[in-house]
Scaffold this active site. Structure first.
Site, PDB file in Angstrom:
ATOM      1  N   GLU A   1     -34.280  21.658 -30.999  1.00  0.00           N
ATOM      2  CA  GLU A   1     -35.476  22.021 -30.997  1.00  0.00           C
ATOM      3  C   GLU A   1     -35.749  22.487 -32.489  1.00  0.00           C
ATOM      4  O   GLU A   1     -34.575  22.866 -33.182  1.00  0.00           O
ATOM      5  CB  GLU A   1     -35.705  23.490 -30.215  1.00  0.00           C
ATOM      6  CG  GLU A   1     -35.338  23.342 -28.739  1.00  0.00           C
ATOM      7  CD  GLU A   1     -35.822  24.238 -27.915  1.00  0.00           C
ATOM      8  OE1 GLU A   1     -36.210  25.473 -28.621  1.00  0.00           O
ATOM      9  OE2 GLU A   1     -36.047  24.285 -26.744  1.00  0.00           O
TER      10      GLU A   1
ATOM     11  N   LYS B   1     -26.001  30.070 -30.824  1.00  0.00           N
ATOM     12  CA  LYS B   1     -26.998  30.166 -31.440  1.00  0.00           C
ATOM     13  C   LYS B   1     -26.702  30.220 -33.086  1.00  0.00           C
ATOM     14  O   LYS B   1     -26.966  29.634 -34.084  1.00  0.00           O
ATOM     15  CB  LYS B   1     -28.398  30.544 -31.469  1.00  0.00           C
ATOM     16  CG  LYS B   1     -29.416  30.282 -30.153  1.00  0.00           C
ATOM     17  CD  LYS B   1     -30.370  31.135 -29.986  1.00  0.00           C
ATOM     18  CE  LYS B   1     -31.446  30.484 -28.954  1.00  0.00           C
ATOM     19  NZ  LYS B   1     -30.799  30.366 -27.671  1.00  0.00           N
TER      20      LYS B   1
ATOM     21  N   GLU C   1     -32.519  25.352 -32.652  1.00  0.00           N
ATOM     22  CA  GLU C   1     -31.328  25.429 -31.547  1.00  0.00           C
ATOM     23  C   GLU C   1     -31.268  24.303 -30.893  1.00  0.00           C
ATOM     24  O   GLU C   1     -32.196  23.113 -30.680  1.00  0.00           O
ATOM     25  CB  GLU C   1     -31.695  26.488 -30.569  1.00  0.00           C
ATOM     26  CG  GLU C   1     -32.768  26.532 -29.768  1.00  0.00           C
ATOM     27  CD  GLU C   1     -33.076  27.638 -28.855  1.00  0.00           C
ATOM     28  OE1 GLU C   1     -32.232  28.547 -28.712  1.00  0.00           O
ATOM     29  OE2 GLU C   1     -34.281  27.763 -28.084  1.00  0.00           O
TER      30      GLU C   1
END
Length: 661
Positions: A275, A116, A288
């Site tokens: 997302e 991430k 992410e």
């Protein structure tokens, strides 16, 4: 095309991949642990290989065992599903070294997007909107507090290798930040073996909307529209839908195009999901990228008409995408409800056990059930408690919601607790129906948890009438028992009292051709049904309205479930109802002096000793279930009188852990 592939997963997603592979004429290999011996996915596959003990760290996460299973069976490719090894670059590299195709993204994409911190940096470079935050690794609680103060509360702490809500905490002050960092780190290590945590600004009033992308190895990338995943509890998605009721075409296009830019930046191949968090003004920010097949992919399949798993297999085989961006259209509306083995009336605690009765709604053009279980299956403490994904489709959002209501009513599960009543209540909520939702929706609408009072029947007379009709069917059958004494045959009267709690409802019930006629307070209710005694589902037409009730016998009562509401009805003759008022009620034991485990799981922390004085709010114990840590805290000042369990014990639901003075 592949001749044989192995599915390195279990449950519903293994079954889902098997179906697409078999439709392509590809033979399939399932793998299973001790807990999954005889599971549905092992029956659907052409072959099944045992890979170890129940714990995933000793079976589904062991690369050597997966690779050996491929060698033993001659599998040419591996589909990882989601979770487990699906986003593990080392696994993809290991398969490549063995000459086995990984049916998923390339290693470069997994490494960059799966992390991430790295993915945020790359997204920013690719021109994708990102949230303000600190993308380097946080090295301790004090460092976390310093960063949070610089960003400005509220702040989201997130596990770098995380997903599924694990290792995530929203913190609003310095104390919460320190505690949250410790919990996020512990959960991250437990779930992913990687304790790195980063921080970003928490967007208030957010919506969670994601874009499905599909890319081949020939430079072609398309986006398949969006999925609204805003209905969440503890960062776990509960209900998803496609398309989003919030996006306009311009925002959808912008989000899709940015997702494609990001995929191209890392030479992405296969299915992936970008997302975003979206605020009230439709500003969107990258969260992410999931470099795998998403749990909620079926709703995209229903509105696009594409089989995403099939596309993944074809792309892994080196084929070009069969569609261009101009070919992608969104038709109709689809909803997905995640059916979990958990008790919504006990703070959603996981439920384990055997499914003694299991009957999903029948599949149709508007109803799809993706599941990995069957009647008799065991819901284990070792894995995620998902029972199934229930997906419905309609030409409009309202039609899809109506189909979901009906399908939930028809979903009969016994042996474990489940969340169907909660799902029914959510989609019936006015805010959900209007589309006025944020990721805080559940916390805002159910701040004290979900209770039976949240599922009150909209038409109480409906349950009363059905209970009366069911009872009339039972007494009519009883009246025809053989060998009755002549002149003393049982005579059935039409008058009954339906008792629900303290309320008593006089009714008149007459059996007629094709059903019953019930009179309640001078209101005539006609029930037309083919239901027979012994059936758990009552399909009926009540005053021309089609309904489905679930029926269980609980002692001498009838338990009826409909639209998420549950009613226990006792039907008596008028004289029996009069006498029942004099019956004594059993007093429940006082358990207020005990700390009971709210769920089955592992007692990972228990620091209390006999004689310890505990202040309200202090932690008493921590129980880990389904890889989530659940802290049990004192509700008031108390003193420990007895320790009834030990750290490291496996505890059952309601098992006493501590006794107080």
């Amino acid at each position: 095309m592949f001749k044989k592939i192995l599915i390195a997963n279990r449950g519903e997603i293994a079954c889902r991949v098997i179906r697409s592979a078999q439709a392509l004429g590809i033979k399939t290999v399932a793998v299973f642990s001790d807990a999954d011996r005889g599971a549905l996915h092992t029956e659907l596959a052409d072959e099944a290989i045992h890979i170890g003990p129940s714990a995933s760290a000793e079976s589904y996460l062991v690369m050597d065992k997966i690779v050996q299973a491929c060698k033993d069976t001659g599998a040419e490719g591996v589909h990882p599903g989601y979770g487990f090894l699906s986003e593990n670059a080392d696994f993809a590299e290991r398969l490549a070294a063995e000459g086995i195709t990984f049916i998923g993204p390339n290693v470069e994409a997994i490494n960059s997007m799966g992390d991430k911190i790295t993915s945020k940096l790359l997204a920013n470079e690719a021109g994708v909107n990102t949230i303000p935050g600190y993308t380097d690794v946080i090295d301790g609680p004090d460092h976390a507090v310093k960063i949070a103060q610089e960003i400005g509360y509220p702040v989201m702490l997130k596990a770098s290798a995380g997903g599924g809500g694990k290792g995530m905490r929203v913190v609003w002050n310095d104390d919460e930040c320190r505690d949250g960092f410790e919990s996020s780190t512990n959960e991250a290590i437990s779930s992913f073996g990687d304790g790195r945590v980063f921080a970003e600004k928490f967007i208030e009033q957010p919506r969670h909307i994601e874009i499905q992308i599909m890319a081949d190895s020939h430079g072609n990338v398309v986006y398949l529209g969006e999925r609204e995943c805003t209905i969440q509890r503890r960062h776990q998605k509960v209900i998803e839908e496609a398309p989003s009721p919030f996006l306009d075409q311009a925002t959808r296009k912008a989000m899709g195009e940015q997702s494609v830019l990001l995929a191209k930046a890392v030479n992405y191949r296969s299915a992936g999901t970008v997302e975003f968090v979206v605020d009230a003004e439709r500003n969107f920010y990258f969260l992410e990228m999931n470099t795998r097949l998403q749990v909620e992919h079926p709703i995209t399949e229903l509105v696009t008409g594409l089989d995403i798993v099939e596309l993944m297999i074809r792309v892994a085989n080196g084929e070009k995408l069969p569609v261009k961006q101009s070919d992608i259209t969104l038709t109709g509306w689809a909803l997905e409800s995640r059916v979990y083995a958990e008790d919504p009336f006990r703070n959603f605690m996981p439920s384990i056990g055997r499914l003694v009765n299991y009957s999903p709604p029948p599949a149709s053009d508007t109803v799809r059930v993706d599941t990995g279980i069957k009647e008799g299956s065991e819901v284990s403490m070792f894995y995620d408690p998902m029972i199934a994904k229930l997906i419905t489709y309609g030409d409009t959002r309202d039609e899809a919601i109506a189909s979901m209501h009906d399908a939930l009513d028809q979903y009969y599960i016994r042996g474990v607790s489940h969340n169907i009543s909660f799902l029914n209540a959510l989609i019936a909520h006015p805010r959900f129906k209007s589309g006025d939702i944020t990721t805080n929706f559940i916390a805002e609408e159910y701040p004290d948890g979900f209770h039976a009072s949240d599922t009150v029947p909209t038409d109480p007379n409906l349950a009363i009438a059905v209970a009366a009709a069911v009872h009339r069917a039972f007494v009519d059958r009883a009246s025809h028992i053989s060998a009755q004494l002549p002149g003393h045959e049982r005579i059935v009267n039409d008058e009954f009292i339906v008792c629900i709690g303290a309320e008593k409802h006089p009714v008149s019930v007459a059996a007629v051709d094709g059903g019953f006629e019930i009179t309640i307070n001078d209101t005539l209710i006609r029930i037309v049904t083919k239901w027979q005694i012994g059936e758990n589902l009552i399909y009926a037409e009540v005053n021309s309205r089609h309904v489905c009730f679930q029926l269980d016998r609980v002692g001498i009562k009838y338990r009826l479930s409909h639209r998420g509401a549950q009613v226990d009805a006792l039907v008596l003759t008028p004289r029996a109802a009069e006498l029942s008022a004099h019956m004594l009620e059993k007093v429940q034991p006082d358990l207020s002096k005990f700390l009971l485990s709210p769920m089955p799981g592992l007692l990972v922390r228990l620091g209390a000793k006999v004689g310890d004085a505990i202040k309200a709010g202090e932690e008493l114990a921590v129980v880990e279930a389904m890889k989530m840590e659940n802290s049990l805290r004192a509700e008031e000042d108390l003193v420990i009188a007895k320790v009834m369990a030990e750290q490291g014990d496996t505890v059952a639901v309601d098992q006493p852990i501590l006794e107080f003075e």
